[in-house]
Design a protein around this motif. Structure first.
Motif, PDB file in Angstrom:
ATOM      1  N   THR A   1      -5.933  -1.355  -3.284  1.00  6.26           N
ATOM      2  CA  THR A   1      -4.489  -1.278  -3.494  1.00  6.26           C
ATOM      3  C   THR A   1      -4.102  -1.945  -4.802  1.00  6.26           C
ATOM      4  O   THR A   1      -3.250  -1.440  -5.555  1.00  6.26           O
ATOM      5  CB  THR A   1      -3.741  -1.942  -2.332  1.00  6.26           C
ATOM      6  OG1 THR A   1      -4.064  -1.268  -1.107  1.00  6.26           O
ATOM      7  CG2 THR A   1      -2.243  -1.894  -2.538  1.00  6.26           C
TER       8      THR A   1
ATOM      9  N   GLU B   1      -9.927  -3.017   0.946  1.00  9.83           N
ATOM     10  CA  GLU B   1      -8.665  -2.272   0.942  1.00  9.83           C
ATOM     11  C   GLU B   1      -7.639  -2.929   0.036  1.00  9.83           C
ATOM     12  O   GLU B   1      -6.928  -2.252  -0.711  1.00  9.83           O
ATOM     13  CB  GLU B   1      -8.116  -2.181   2.368  1.00  9.83           C
ATOM     14  CG  GLU B   1      -6.838  -1.360   2.466  1.00  9.83           C
ATOM     15  CD  GLU B   1      -6.376  -1.173   3.895  1.00  9.83           C
ATOM     16  OE1 GLU B   1      -5.207  -0.786   4.081  1.00  9.83           O
ATOM     17  OE2 GLU B   1      -7.179  -1.416   4.822  1.00  9.83           O
ATOM     18  N   HIS B   2      -7.547  -4.275   0.085  1.00  7.28           N
ATOM     19  CA  HIS B   2      -6.596  -4.972  -0.773  1.00  7.28           C
ATOM     20  C   HIS B   2      -6.972  -4.826  -2.245  1.00  7.28           C
ATOM     21  O   HIS B   2      -6.086  -4.663  -3.108  1.00  7.28           O
ATOM     22  CB  HIS B   2      -6.536  -6.451  -0.388  1.00  7.28           C
ATOM     23  CG  HIS B   2      -5.997  -6.681   0.990  1.00  7.28           C
ATOM     24  ND1 HIS B   2      -6.157  -7.869   1.671  1.00  7.28           N
ATOM     25  CD2 HIS B   2      -5.299  -5.858   1.819  1.00  7.28           C
ATOM     26  CE1 HIS B   2      -5.588  -7.781   2.863  1.00  7.28           C
ATOM     27  NE2 HIS B   2      -5.066  -6.570   2.969  1.00  7.28           N
TER      28      HIS B   2
ATOM     29  N   ASP C   1     -11.294   4.779   0.341  1.00  7.85           N
ATOM     30  CA  ASP C   1     -10.397   4.947   1.482  1.00  7.85           C
ATOM     31  C   ASP C   1     -11.114   5.494   2.709  1.00  7.85           C
ATOM     32  O   ASP C   1     -10.611   5.391   3.822  1.00  7.85           O
ATOM     33  CB  ASP C   1      -9.250   5.888   1.095  1.00  7.85           C
ATOM     34  CG  ASP C   1      -7.976   5.576   1.858  1.00  7.85           C
ATOM     35  OD1 ASP C   1      -7.842   4.430   2.336  1.00  7.85           O
ATOM     36  OD2 ASP C   1      -7.125   6.463   1.983  1.00  7.85           O
TER      37      ASP C   1
ATOM     38  N   THR D   1       1.150   3.972  -3.003  1.00 11.13           N
ATOM     39  CA  THR D   1       0.869   5.375  -2.681  1.00 11.13           C
ATOM     40  C   THR D   1       2.025   6.270  -3.075  1.00 11.13           C
ATOM     41  O   THR D   1       1.826   7.359  -3.636  1.00 11.13           O
ATOM     42  CB  THR D   1       0.588   5.521  -1.171  1.00 11.13           C
ATOM     43  OG1 THR D   1      -0.550   4.733  -0.814  1.00 11.13           O
ATOM     44  CG2 THR D   1       0.311   6.976  -0.811  1.00 11.13           C
TER      45      THR D   1
ATOM     46  N   LYS E   1       0.837  -1.204   0.000  1.00 13.88           N
ATOM     47  CA  LYS E   1       0.000   0.000   0.000  1.00 13.88           C
ATOM     48  C   LYS E   1       0.873   1.257   0.000  1.00 13.88           C
ATOM     49  O   LYS E   1       0.611   2.212  -0.745  1.00 13.88           O
ATOM     50  CB  LYS E   1      -0.936   0.009   1.215  1.00 13.88           C
ATOM     51  CG  LYS E   1      -1.842   1.233   1.286  1.00 13.88           C
ATOM     52  CD  LYS E   1      -2.843   1.095   2.415  1.00 13.88           C
ATOM     53  CE  LYS E   1      -3.673   2.334   2.651  1.00 13.88           C
ATOM     54  NZ  LYS E   1      -3.981   3.171   1.529  1.00 13.88           N
TER      55      LYS E   1
ATOM     56  N   ASP F   1      -5.068   0.365  -7.659  1.00 10.37           N
ATOM     57  CA  ASP F   1      -4.125   1.481  -7.761  1.00 10.37           C
ATOM     58  C   ASP F   1      -2.771   1.000  -8.272  1.00 10.37           C
ATOM     59  O   ASP F   1      -2.105   1.707  -9.043  1.00 10.37           O
ATOM     60  CB  ASP F   1      -3.951   2.142  -6.391  1.00 10.37           C
ATOM     61  CG  ASP F   1      -5.095   3.082  -6.048  1.00 10.37           C
ATOM     62  OD1 ASP F   1      -5.783   3.541  -6.979  1.00 10.37           O
ATOM     63  OD2 ASP F   1      -5.299   3.351  -4.848  1.00 10.37           O
TER      64      ASP F   1
END
Length: 377
Positions: free
Chosen positions: A349, A345-346, A336, A238, A234, A352
């Motif tokens: 990620t 969330e995974h 988020d 980011t 993550k 992204d």
């Protein structure tokens, strides 16, 4: 020796520096949330240029709960920052009085003088405690009145903004990038301006993240200890997104600075007196024109992979794909702020990461290469 040895107690306990730091953090977070809220509302209201199933699903997700939660959280944080700012001023004033009473007690020559100083200190302590309770009460009231009813989402939003301001800036940048790309379909200058603001937020997010020890640790532990866990990936994704997002803004400023400096020097050389003021207006004009031209050129640069995949497509199709890619970033930014969910969330990620590998990083490299060819001596 105790700071209040003569009085025997601290009449105005508290740390003004800590309160001020928290106030500034809340204020900055409220500003980021306010911008995200305004963008979300505008997106829901003015997104008719983007059509199709993906557009319909995206607008449906935004038009439900997220914009309301962002607006409520923004109002709550702004109110909290205002209340804490007032408390900071009060705390500074009370601690100054406490220091004066301590000096008075230390200099007392008679028991009566010492007793008088301590009496004033006790009165200050009572006033200080009453003011602290009043501020706490107003904060609780504001929270209960302005926060979303769903405590789980409020908790998620609160912790994200307060504990991870870098993520909040990254999210706002992603949302503005999508909005700018969407608006650019109908009005390129306005869309470009929005995207440049988003690039500035990416730079702020990059600085905030790299200054965060926890963020850096998640990366270094992966390379030094082999801990390639979810936090590592993550943080890596980011960092790539933040770095890629800064390229257009930095390139525009660098190009503008080079052109502005050259124009200013030429104007000063032509002026009879060689005055620095003679180069101010030409330098500013050249800076603005060059920065804008560079930003517009970079806006049209697409990822080499995307360009290859769409080599036989029309420009309109290419533009729409660019909007869809930016929209994926806006979706993950909105996710988020949702209640914690490991699977979600995974997945965010992974989305992204795929976008970074296929689009963000290649396009950033291509843009950087083009800018370097212009800026190189």
């Amino acid at each position: 020796m105790s700071e209040h040895a003569s009085l025997g107690f601290d009449p105005a306990p508290g740390n003004p520096a800590a309160v001020l730091a928290l106030t500034r953090k809340l204020s900055a977070s409220a500003t980021s949330l306010g911008e995200a809220s305004r963008v979300m509302k505008a997106l829901v209201s003015h997104s008719s240029d983007w059509q199709g199933e993906a557009a319909t699903a995206f607008r449906a997700s935004l038009s439900q709960e997220l914009p309301r939660y962002l607006a409520s959280a923004h109002t709550s944080l702004a109110e909290a920052a205002r209340r804490l700012s007032g408390w900071h001023e009060t705390l500074v004033a009370h601690r100054a009085l406490a220091a004066g009473y301590e000096s008075r007690a230390a200099a007392a020559k008679t028991p009566e003088a010492l007793a008088d100083a301590r009496r004033l200190a006790h009165e200050l302590a009572a006033e200080h405690a009453a003011e602290a309770r009043r501020v706490a009460g107003t904060l609780n009231t504001a929270s209960a009145r302005l926060a979303p009813k769903e405590p789980s989402l409020l908790s998620s939003v609160w912790h994200k903004i307060v504990d991870d301001p870098g993520d909040a800036l990254s999210n706002a940048s992603a949302i503005l990038g999508f909005v700018g790309a969407l608006v650019a379909l109908a009005c390129p200058p306005v869309g470009l301006a929005i995207m440049l603001v988003g690039s500035g937020l990416s730079l702020a997010a990059l600085a905030t993240h790299t200054a965060d020890p926890k963020f850096r640790k998640s990366l270094t532990d992966g390379f030094t200890k082999g801990e390639f866990d979810a936090d590592f990936w993550k943080s890596s994704v980011t960092l790539v997104g933040d770095a890629a997002g800064t390229v257009p803004g930095l390139a525009a400023v660098a190009s503008g600075a080079k052109a502005g400096t050259a124009a200013a020097r030429a104007a000063m050389a032509a002026a009879p007196e060689g005055s620095a003021l003679a180069g101010l207006a030409p330098g500013a004009t050249a800076f603005r024109q060059s920065a804008w031209t560079t930003a517009e050129d970079l806006r049209q640069v697409e990822s080499p992979l995307t360009g290859w995949a769409l080599r036989s497509s029309t420009q309109v199709t290419r533009d729409r794909v660019g909007v869809a890619v930016a929209g994926a970033g806006a979706v993950t930014a909105g996710v988020d702020y949702a209640p914690e969910n490991d699977t979600l969330e995974h997945s965010s990620t992974a989305m992204d990461g795929a976008r970074g590998v296929l689009d963000d990083a290649p396009s950033a490299i291509k843009k950087s290469s083009r800018v370097w060819s212009v800026l190189a001596p």
